[in-house]
Design a protein around this motif. Structure first.
Motif, PDB file in Angstrom:
ATOM      1  N   ILE A   1       0.848  -1.209   0.000  1.00 37.33           N
ATOM      2  CA  ILE A   1       0.000   0.000   0.000  1.00 37.33           C
ATOM      3  C   ILE A   1       0.878   1.252   0.000  1.00 37.33           C
ATOM      4  CG2 ILE A   1      -1.827   1.231   1.238  1.00 37.33           C
ATOM      5  CD1 ILE A   1      -2.409  -1.442   2.727  1.00 37.33           C
ATOM      6  N   GLU A   2       0.611   2.148  -0.933  1.00 39.65           N
ATOM      7  CA  GLU A   2       1.436   3.354  -1.057  1.00 39.65           C
ATOM      8  C   GLU A   2       0.524   4.573  -1.240  1.00 39.65           C
ATOM      9  OE1 GLU A   2       4.689   4.470  -0.872  1.00 39.65           O
ATOM     10  OE2 GLU A   2       3.694   6.340  -1.373  1.00 39.65           O
ATOM     11  N   LYS A   3       0.835   5.648  -0.513  1.00 42.58           N
ATOM     12  CA  LYS A   3      -0.034   6.831  -0.597  1.00 42.58           C
ATOM     13  C   LYS A   3       0.207   7.650  -1.873  1.00 42.58           C
ATOM     14  CE  LYS A   3       2.776   9.974   2.311  1.00 42.58           C
ATOM     15  NZ  LYS A   3       3.434  10.752   1.276  1.00 42.58           N
TER      16      LYS A   3
ATOM     17  N   THR B   1      11.740   9.066   0.376  1.00 41.42           N
ATOM     18  CA  THR B   1      13.194   9.218   0.511  1.00 41.42           C
ATOM     19  C   THR B   1      13.945   8.401  -0.539  1.00 41.42           C
ATOM     20  OG1 THR B   1      12.868   9.583   2.851  1.00 41.42           O
ATOM     21  CG2 THR B   1      15.081   8.961   2.178  1.00 41.42           C
ATOM     22  N   THR B   2      13.338   7.313  -0.975  1.00 37.81           N
ATOM     23  CA  THR B   2      13.993   6.411  -1.936  1.00 37.81           C
ATOM     24  C   THR B   2      14.377   7.099  -3.244  1.00 37.81           C
ATOM     25  OG1 THR B   2      12.998   4.487  -0.935  1.00 37.81           O
ATOM     26  CG2 THR B   2      13.554   4.274  -3.267  1.00 37.81           C
ATOM     27  N   LYS B   3      13.644   8.138  -3.630  1.00 35.55           N
ATOM     28  CA  LYS B   3      13.994   8.766  -4.903  1.00 35.55           C
ATOM     29  C   LYS B   3      15.022   9.892  -4.727  1.00 35.55           C
ATOM     30  CE  LYS B   3      10.677  12.481  -5.288  1.00 35.55           C
ATOM     31  NZ  LYS B   3       9.325  12.816  -5.559  1.00 35.55           N
TER      32      LYS B   3
ATOM     33  N   GLY C   1      12.713   4.275  11.122  1.00 37.43           N
ATOM     34  CA  GLY C   1      14.005   4.912  11.395  1.00 37.43           C
ATOM     35  C   GLY C   1      15.068   4.446  10.419  1.00 37.43           C
ATOM     36  N   ILE C   2      14.642   4.162   9.187  1.00 42.40           N
ATOM     37  CA  ILE C   2      15.587   3.595   8.211  1.00 42.40           C
ATOM     38  C   ILE C   2      16.296   4.748   7.489  1.00 42.40           C
ATOM     39  CG2 ILE C   2      15.902   1.913   6.370  1.00 42.40           C
ATOM     40  CD1 ILE C   2      14.764   0.675   8.936  1.00 42.40           C
ATOM     41  N   GLU C   3      17.156   5.406   8.241  1.00 44.03           N
ATOM     42  CA  GLU C   3      17.989   6.441   7.626  1.00 44.03           C
ATOM     43  C   GLU C   3      19.222   5.755   7.017  1.00 44.03           C
ATOM     44  OE1 GLU C   3      19.495   9.220  10.541  1.00 44.03           O
ATOM     45  OE2 GLU C   3      19.877   7.649  11.998  1.00 44.03           O
TER      46      GLU C   3
ATOM     47  N   LEU D   1      19.420   2.237   2.377  1.00 46.75           N
ATOM     48  CA  LEU D   1      19.416   1.687   1.020  1.00 46.75           C
ATOM     49  C   LEU D   1      20.387   0.504   0.933  1.00 46.75           C
ATOM     50  CD1 LEU D   1      18.938   1.801  -2.092  1.00 46.75           C
ATOM     51  CD2 LEU D   1      20.662   3.602  -2.172  1.00 46.75           C
ATOM     52  N   SER D   2      21.589   0.696   1.463  1.00 45.55           N
ATOM     53  CA  SER D   2      22.620  -0.356   1.408  1.00 45.55           C
ATOM     54  C   SER D   2      22.182  -1.607   2.171  1.00 45.55           C
ATOM     55  CB  SER D   2      23.923   0.141   2.034  1.00 45.55           C
ATOM     56  OG  SER D   2      24.162   1.469   1.706  1.00 45.55           O
ATOM     57  N   ALA D   3      21.437  -1.387   3.251  1.00 47.22           N
ATOM     58  CA  ALA D   3      21.023  -2.500   4.114  1.00 47.22           C
ATOM     59  C   ALA D   3      19.719  -3.134   3.650  1.00 47.22           C
ATOM     60  CB  ALA D   3      20.864  -1.989   5.550  1.00 47.22           C
TER      61      ALA D   3
HETATM   62  C1  LIG Z   1      19.962  12.910   1.895  1.00 46.48           C
HETATM   63  C2  LIG Z   1      19.954  11.415   2.030  1.00 46.48           C
HETATM   64  C3  LIG Z   1      21.031  10.651   1.584  1.00 46.48           C
HETATM   65  C4  LIG Z   1      21.030   9.274   1.740  1.00 46.48           C
HETATM   66  N1  LIG Z   1      22.023   8.547   1.177  1.00 46.48           N
HETATM   67  C5  LIG Z   1      22.030   7.208   1.302  1.00 46.48           C
HETATM   68  C6  LIG Z   1      23.028   6.427   0.678  1.00 46.48           C
HETATM   69  O1  LIG Z   1      23.833   6.922  -0.100  1.00 46.48           O
HETATM   70  N2  LIG Z   1      23.061   5.096   0.936  1.00 46.48           N
HETATM   71  C7  LIG Z   1      22.163   4.506   1.767  1.00 46.48           C
HETATM   72  O2  LIG Z   1      22.297   3.321   2.017  1.00 46.48           O
HETATM   73  N3  LIG Z   1      21.152   5.200   2.312  1.00 46.48           N
HETATM   74  C8  LIG Z   1      21.061   6.535   2.078  1.00 46.48           C
HETATM   75  N4  LIG Z   1      20.031   7.262   2.592  1.00 46.48           N
HETATM   76  C9  LIG Z   1      18.992   6.561   3.304  1.00 46.48           C
HETATM   77  C10 LIG Z   1      18.000   5.881   2.345  1.00 46.48           C
HETATM   78  O3  LIG Z   1      17.625   6.776   1.331  1.00 46.48           O
HETATM   79  C11 LIG Z   1      16.798   5.439   3.147  1.00 46.48           C
HETATM   80  O4  LIG Z   1      17.250   4.598   4.173  1.00 46.48           O
HETATM   81  C12 LIG Z   1      15.762   4.685   2.325  1.00 46.48           C
HETATM   82  O5  LIG Z   1      15.424   5.369   1.145  1.00 46.48           O
HETATM   83  C13 LIG Z   1      14.524   4.506   3.183  1.00 46.48           C
HETATM   84  O6  LIG Z   1      13.552   3.864   2.445  1.00 46.48           O
HETATM   85  P1  LIG Z   1      12.104   3.647   3.034  1.00 46.48           P
HETATM   86  O7  LIG Z   1      11.432   2.715   2.133  1.00 46.48           O
HETATM   87  O8  LIG Z   1      12.200   3.318   4.485  1.00 46.48           O
HETATM   88  O9  LIG Z   1      11.448   5.101   3.023  1.00 46.48           O
HETATM   89  P2  LIG Z   1      10.700   5.866   1.847  1.00 46.48           P
HETATM   90  O10 LIG Z   1      11.389   5.753   0.567  1.00 46.48           O
HETATM   91  O11 LIG Z   1      10.421   7.242   2.341  1.00 46.48           O
HETATM   92  O12 LIG Z   1       9.346   5.056   1.702  1.00 46.48           O
HETATM   93  C14 LIG Z   1       8.281   5.176   2.597  1.00 46.48           C
HETATM   94  C15 LIG Z   1       7.011   5.149   1.789  1.00 46.48           C
HETATM   95  O13 LIG Z   1       5.896   5.104   2.674  1.00 46.48           O
HETATM   96  C16 LIG Z   1       4.851   5.849   2.082  1.00 46.48           C
HETATM   97  N5  LIG Z   1       3.891   6.227   3.104  1.00 46.48           N
HETATM   98  C17 LIG Z   1       4.087   7.075   4.149  1.00 46.48           C
HETATM   99  N6  LIG Z   1       2.951   7.206   4.860  1.00 46.48           N
HETATM  100  C18 LIG Z   1       2.019   6.422   4.255  1.00 46.48           C
HETATM  101  C19 LIG Z   1       0.653   6.159   4.506  1.00 46.48           C
HETATM  102  N7  LIG Z   1      -0.019   6.750   5.515  1.00 46.48           N
HETATM  103  N8  LIG Z   1      -0.010   5.308   3.683  1.00 46.48           N
HETATM  104  C20 LIG Z   1       0.633   4.718   2.631  1.00 46.48           C
HETATM  105  N9  LIG Z   1       1.926   4.952   2.339  1.00 46.48           N
HETATM  106  C21 LIG Z   1       2.609   5.792   3.140  1.00 46.48           C
HETATM  107  C22 LIG Z   1       5.597   7.038   1.483  1.00 46.48           C
HETATM  108  O14 LIG Z   1       4.832   7.715   0.499  1.00 46.48           O
HETATM  109  C23 LIG Z   1       6.852   6.401   0.943  1.00 46.48           C
HETATM  110  O15 LIG Z   1       6.745   6.052  -0.425  1.00 46.48           O
HETATM  111  C24 LIG Z   1      19.971   8.641   2.406  1.00 46.48           C
HETATM  112  C25 LIG Z   1      18.873   9.397   2.829  1.00 46.48           C
HETATM  113  C26 LIG Z   1      18.853  10.760   2.594  1.00 46.48           C
HETATM  114  C27 LIG Z   1      17.637  11.555   2.942  1.00 46.48           C
END
Ligand SMILES: Cc1cc2nc3c(=O)[nH]c(=O)nc-3n(C[C@H](O)[C@H](O)[C@H](O)COP(=O)(O)OP(=O)(O)OC[C@H]3O[C@@H](n4cnc5c(N)ncnc54)[C@H](O)[C@@H]3O)c2cc1C
Length: 481
Positions: A30-32, A40-42, A334-336, A340-342
């Motif tokens: 499910i994605e909003k 953050t992924t993009k 808290g997936i900062e 991406l690497s992990a």
């Molecule tokens: C500046 C920056 C640099 C980085 N560089 C690196 C790097 O070089 N290497 C690395 O390993 N990591 C890096 N990271 C970290 C990496 O980008 C993140 O760890 C990763 O993208 C997290 O993915 P995610 O799926 O948790 O979050 P997201 O990509 O944010 O996905 C979460 C999704 O949940 C959806 N969502 C939220 N609320 C709702 C809701 N109520 N209903 C439905 N959907 C919802 C959102 O729309 C979003 O699509 C970086 C991050 C940043 C910001």
């Protein structure tokens, strides 16, 4: 009732959905937003970190170590660009050299393979254009670069090919406990699932609080970037970090998998989880600081700037666990960085939790590991191009002149599972609009193709978010032949 509902289609949600689709389960993702990977992924540095940076003993360190070597296989299976180009963390004075030494020791504790401290001369052998000020570096050959949004899209497509249902534009607004699971509301629409996996990025805290009391907080921390065109793409050939200081990891310079140059990010704590604006002050700061790495960058070749939001957790580490208050509800928050690497290892770790609480999972027969390869017309030789055009004339029509993308490629990425629905979704998958003109020429033609393929009125075609309309009415007829 679904067996598993995964909330959030970023790199974490899509990886989990794809890996879960190996099992005999009824899964919904499910994605909003209007597209996969739109949070953050993009918008990040796109680096598959070697793994020396995280504090030893943390989940970040463990899952980065496990995740990094998994990229070769998954990127090959899903035809996603990934290159292991290695990284250098450079020092410009003795104080920074001490930090480099500390990083090296941490890397040894984390098990990071083949890391080495390089002298001034050794750094120059690897990177001719490095700043004169650089006196040494930590070299990590296993670091790589990837296309994070293409990977998330490919994972979602493959998950879809393996039976996962994908719901875009479905914002989770409420979750309630029901017998044997959860009832998830997305506005008017509701569905039920036995297990819920919360991968909502900067919104993971809010989703958790729909079923439990607050146990962690996610603070958004913005990072801004400049991206330069392909003429700058070979200024460096490794990912180049600055030595970390008290103020953080600093600005990096890296080539991208598509041959551009990426410079950034800064770090700025903000309150608004939607604020991905860029500011002139921060961009100027990034440009200034990047000179510590190399003075060879001419920012006149910048094609755009962008920013992403780090999901900084109050706990300091990834939060990957079943909620103590809500059985069957797993937080992956808290997936900062290095999320991406992990990511591949985070998916396995999460599935292990699900196996434990669900009493095991049964593998299904017929899992499809690969997706249909993406045809990149410009990478073909002349004979192959001619053959393809003979079969399908749309490959003979160039839509994006900057990146040389044909109509055939655009039609293909629209008509796949988890296919593109918006102009930016097409841009992220096939690259029309990623070049110097940033869609000035091809944008309207991409809109026409989207409208035709999706059987929509062209006025309904949006740039990215559902309210980012481009056209309000017709002035003249201009249909693509
Ligand atoms: C500046 C920056 C640099 C980085 N560089 C690196 C790097 O070089 N290497 C690395 O390993 N990591 C890096 N990271 C970290 C990496 O980008 C993140 O760890 C990763 O993208 C997290 O993915 P995610 O799926 O948790 O979050 P997201 O990509 O944010 O996905 C979460 C999704 O949940 C959806 N969502 C939220 N609320 C709702 C809701 N109520 N209903 C439905 N959907 C919802 C959102 O729309 C979003 O699509 C970086 C991050 C940043 C910001």
């Amino acid at each position: 009732m679904y067996d598993v509902a995964v909330i959030g289609a970023g790199i974490i949600g899509t990886f989990i959905a794809r890996e879960l689709s190996r099992y005999d389960l009824n899964i919904v993702l499910i994605e909003k937003d209007t597209d996969i990977g739109n949070g953050t992924t993009k918008a990040n540095s796109a680096i598959v970190h070697a793994g020396y940076d995280a504090e030893p003993g943390t989940l970040k360190a463990k899952l980065n170590f496990l995740g990094n070597p998994m990229f070769d296989r998954v990127c090959e299976e899903l035809d996603v660009p990934f290159e292991r180009i290695g990284s250098l963390a450079v020092a410009t004075n003795e104080e920074e050299m001490k930090n480099i030494q500390r990083l090296y020791e941490r890397g040894l504790k984390n098990g990071t393979p083949d890391i080495k401290i390089l002298s001034r001369e050794e750094v120059r052998e690897k990177e001719e254009g490095i700043s004169e000020e650089v006196i040494g570096a930590l070299y990590a050959p296993t670091a790589g670069i990837v296309s994070p949004f293409e990977l998330a899209v490919a994972l979602a497509e493959n998950a879809g090919d393996n039976g996962v249902e994908i719901k875009l534009e479905s914002k989770v607004t409420n979750i309630q406990r029901v017998e044997n699971g959860y009832c998830i509301s997305m506005g008017e629409e509701i569905l039920e699932a036995k297990y819920v996996i919360n991968c909502a990025g900067v919104y993971a805290g809010e989703i958790n609080e729909m079923v439990a009391t607050k146990s962690f907080e996610i603070y958004p921390r913005r990072g801004q970037y400049n991206i330069l065109d392909k003429s700058a793409g070979n200024i460096v050939s490794h990912v180049i970090f600055q030595a970390p200081t008290k103020l953080g990891k600093g600005v990096l310079v890296t080539p991208t998998v598509h041959g551009n140059l990426l410079v950034g990010p800064d770090a700025e704590d903000i309150d608004d989880r939607e604020n991905t604006a860029t500011t002139i002050e921060r961009i100027e700061y990034i440009r200034r600081v990047s000179k510590k790495i190399t003075s060879k960058i001419h920012f006149g070749t910048t094609i755009t700037s962008f920013s992403g939001l780090r999901a900084r957790p109050s706990t300091g580490d990834f939060i990957i666990e079943e909620s103590k208050e809500a059985k069957g509800f797993i937080n992956v928050g808290g997936i900062e960085s290095p999320g991406l690497s992990a990511a591949p290892a985070i998916a396995d770790y999460t599935i292990d939790i699900l196996k434990e609480i669900g009493g095991g999972l049964k593998k299904k027969e017929g899992f499809i590991a690969s997706r249909k390869p993406v045809l990149r017309f410009m990478e073909l030789n002349d004979g192959e191009k001619a053959e393809l055009i003979k079969k399908d004339g749309r490959y003979g029509r160039v839509i994006c002149r900057c990146e040389n993308i044909t109509e055939g490629e655009i039609v293909d990425i629209i008509n796949r599972n988890a296919g593109a629905r918006t102009v930016d979704a097409v841009k992220r998958r096939a690259r029309p609009g990623m070049g110097r003109c940033q869609g000035g020429f091809c944008g309207p033609r991409v809109m026409e193709i989207l409208a035709r393929e999706l059987e929509k009125d062209i006025k309904e075609i949006v740039k990215d978010s559902s309210d980012s309309y481009i056209l309000t009415g017709e002035t003249k007829q201009n249909k693509l032949a």
